[in-house]
Motif scaffolding. Structure first.
Motif, short mmCIF file in Angstrom:
data_model
loop_
_atom_site.label_atom_id
_atom_site.label_comp_id
_atom_site.label_asym_id
_atom_site.label_seq_id
_atom_site.Cartn_x
_atom_site.Cartn_y
_atom_site.Cartn_z
N THR A 180 13.17 49.89 144.29
CA THR A 180 13.24 50.54 145.58
C THR A 180 12.10 51.18 145.96
O THR A 180 11.84 51.46 147.06
CB THR A 180 14.36 51.11 145.86
OG1 THR A 180 14.50 52.09 145.08
CG2 THR A 180 15.71 50.17 145.90
N HIS B 288 15.27 64.53 147.72
CA HIS B 288 14.49 63.26 146.99
C HIS B 288 13.81 63.47 145.87
O HIS B 288 13.27 64.74 145.73
CB HIS B 288 13.58 62.70 148.10
CG HIS B 288 14.44 61.89 149.15
ND1 HIS B 288 13.71 61.39 150.00
CD2 HIS B 288 15.88 61.63 149.41
CE1 HIS B 288 14.59 60.53 150.93
NE2 HIS B 288 15.83 60.87 150.54
N SER C 278 12.02 59.13 148.32
CA SER C 278 13.19 58.45 148.07
C SER C 278 13.93 58.95 147.01
O SER C 278 13.57 59.88 146.60
CB SER C 278 13.16 56.98 147.99
OG SER C 278 12.29 56.71 146.80
N LEU C 279 15.08 58.47 146.95
CA LEU C 279 16.07 59.08 145.83
C LEU C 279 16.38 57.86 144.82
O LEU C 279 17.05 57.17 144.97
CB LEU C 279 17.49 59.46 146.32
CG LEU C 279 18.44 60.21 145.60
CD1 LEU C 279 17.64 61.52 144.81
CD2 LEU C 279 19.45 60.76 146.29
N VAL D 96 19.38 57.18 142.39
CA VAL D 96 20.38 56.32 142.90
C VAL D 96 20.31 54.98 142.57
O VAL D 96 21.22 54.19 142.59
CB VAL D 96 20.62 56.59 144.53
CG1 VAL D 96 21.68 55.63 145.08
CG2 VAL D 96 20.91 57.95 145.04
N ASN E 244 19.11 50.21 146.31
CA ASN E 244 19.05 50.13 147.74
C ASN E 244 18.98 51.62 148.51
O ASN E 244 19.92 52.04 149.30
CB ASN E 244 20.81 49.65 148.16
CG ASN E 244 20.57 48.12 147.88
OD1 ASN E 244 19.79 47.53 147.76
ND2 ASN E 244 22.01 47.57 147.87
N THR E 245 17.97 52.27 148.28
CA THR E 245 17.70 53.49 149.05
C THR E 245 16.58 53.16 149.83
O THR E 245 15.80 52.23 149.61
CB THR E 245 17.23 54.64 147.88
OG1 THR E 245 16.02 53.99 147.37
CG2 THR E 245 18.29 54.97 146.99
N GLU E 246 16.28 53.79 150.83
CA GLU E 246 15.40 53.69 151.84
C GLU E 246 14.37 54.81 151.61
O GLU E 246 14.64 55.88 151.01
CB GLU E 246 15.84 53.73 153.25
CG GLU E 246 16.47 54.88 153.69
CD GLU E 246 17.09 54.89 155.27
OE1 GLU E 246 18.13 54.57 155.54
OE2 GLU E 246 16.22 55.64 156.18
#
Lengths: 114, 115
Positions: free
Chosen positions: A99, B29, B94-95, B98, B101-103
């Protein structure tokens, strides 16, 4: 190679017109999809995102996008644009397992005439 | 809400010089990514930092380097500046811990002009 293509580079609309901005991607495997907006002088802001589930996603300010997996597309729509929607719009994609790296399209400049 | 902050906002440098850009991520973050946005183009991924290490890199030469500090803030360094390095440099946080599916949240960017 992973890529994102935005078909419209510059769109000019009158207020109340409907908007559809095209976005196609080339990416092997499962994807997350995003639309970002950049208002003049401001930072990139997330309009909406698709991770999984309902392919029709709704975002802020009345925007929505539809993910069509068979067409590798994620088009952005708004039924009635306002002058304040004048901005640059970017489609982006990444992998759920990676991501941190977003791949962006080259952007579409939307100009809404009052 | 402490969003992503970048400094400076504008910078003018001469060819051959070196520049350092700074980024503080959004509160909470742990990951910082840097992007280069040339005029009329979409942002291009430069590299990503997590746990003070470069985790992945885009197609940029070694003149582009970075650093992440224990407080998660980050620096982007560009050596031997070229005219073509003129661009808006964006930081995104961002994180990553996790994982899925992080933004990413973006800062306002640093506009670098090389003359």
């Amino acid at each position: 190679a992973q890529s994102v293509s935005q078909h419209n580079h510059h769109v000019i609309l009158s207020e109340a017109a409907s908007l559809e901005l095209g976005c196609n991607y080339s990416y092997g495997g499962t994807v997350n999809l995003f639309w970002y907006v950049q208002y003049p002088g401001q930072h990139l802001q997330l309009l909406l995102k698709y991770f999984s589930g309902d392919p029709l996603v709704k975002g802020i300010k009345g925007f929505e996008a539809e993910f069509i997996k068979s067409k590798f597309s994620f088009n952005l729509r708004k039924p009635s644009v306002q002058w304040s929607d004048t901005a640059e719009y970017f489609c982006a994609v990444n992998s759920p397992s990676n991501t941190g790296k977003l791949i962006f399209g080259q952007g579409t400049t939307l100009q809404v005439k009052p | 809400d402490a969003g992503v902050t970048q400094s400076p906002t504008h910078l003018i440098k001469t060819r051959g010089q070196q520049v350092t850009l700074r980024c503080s991520p959004k509160s909470g973050h742990d990951t910082v990514s840097w992007y280069q946005q040339a005029l009329g183009q979409g942002p291009q991924f430069i590299f990503q930092y997590y746990e003070e290490e470069e985790r992945q890199r885009g197609n940029f030469p070694d003149r582009f380097s970075g650093h992440q500090f224990p407080n998660y803030s980050s620096e982007l360094n560009v050596n031997a500046l070229l005219l073509g390095d003129s661009a808006l440099y964006l930081c995104a946080s961002s994180l990553l811990s996790v994982r899925m599916n992080t933004e990413a949240f973006f800062g306002q960017g640093t506009r670098l002009t090389v003359v």
